[in-house]
Enzyme design. Sequence first.
Site, short mmCIF file in Angstrom:
data_model
loop_
_atom_site.label_atom_id
_atom_site.label_comp_id
_atom_site.label_asym_id
_atom_site.label_seq_id
_atom_site.Cartn_x
_atom_site.Cartn_y
_atom_site.Cartn_z
N ARG A 46 0.83 -1.18 -0.21
CA ARG A 46 -0.03 0.02 -0.02
C ARG A 46 0.65 1.21 -0.26
O ARG A 46 0.14 2.44 0.09
CB ARG A 46 -1.30 -0.09 1.14
CG ARG A 46 -1.92 -1.11 1.05
CD ARG A 46 -2.94 -1.01 2.18
NE ARG A 46 -2.55 -0.69 3.48
CZ ARG A 46 -3.44 -0.32 4.44
NH1 ARG A 46 -4.77 -0.17 4.31
NH2 ARG A 46 -2.87 0.02 5.57
N ASP A 47 2.01 1.33 -0.19
CA ASP A 47 2.78 2.48 -0.10
C ASP A 47 4.25 2.33 -0.83
O ASP A 47 5.25 2.89 -0.52
CB ASP A 47 3.16 3.04 1.45
CG ASP A 47 3.60 4.05 1.74
OD1 ASP A 47 3.24 5.15 0.74
OD2 ASP A 47 4.39 4.53 2.58
N LEU A 48 4.20 1.67 -1.80
CA LEU A 48 5.10 1.37 -2.66
C LEU A 48 5.43 2.82 -3.47
O LEU A 48 4.60 3.52 -3.74
CB LEU A 48 5.11 0.57 -3.87
CG LEU A 48 5.06 -0.93 -3.17
CD1 LEU A 48 4.67 -1.93 -4.41
CD2 LEU A 48 6.29 -1.53 -2.78
#
Length: 180
Positions: A46-48
């Site tokens: 969810r935070d690449l």
Amino acid sequence: MELCDGNLAKYIQMKGGQLSNEAVKRFLLQMSYGLKYIHDKGYIHRDLKPNILLKLQSGGSLQTAQLEDIVAKIGDLGLITKSPDANIVPSSIGYVDFMAPERRGGSHNYDSRSDIWCLGLIVYECLGGKEHRSTRGRQDKFNIPRQASPELKDLLGNMLAVNPEYRFSVNQVLQHEFFN
């Protein structure tokens, strides 16, 4: 936790704002295997973003390192969540410039393919694309730079499919002809 030597965003800047197809292939393959591990364990990152960590296999600096001495590592696991339990944390969490379309506007209806969108945008930035940043992640059409090989263009098109049902999974990314 490993001590890393830099990140992909800075490496792209050091290389004049875009990387070769060979460098994209190397880093995408490494990032995809890392993401496969996360997804196989039942999680969504969810935070690449391009701050993917780079580690040198041997001493020296990123500026002088040979491509084969650099390894991309996925870090920043603070927003990882168990899939499909996406409703534990609001979906608007994460870096907005890299947020998949299905995660915009507070929707909880997303899965691991939202990470593939982010990975696609990282590749897009490796090729010199940046206009999605000025739209705060609301861009859904991309002008893939000419220097990208036909195979990379095809792969990127499937990673950046707006509809997640048509977007590649990490296994499809890894099986793509771009890596042959």
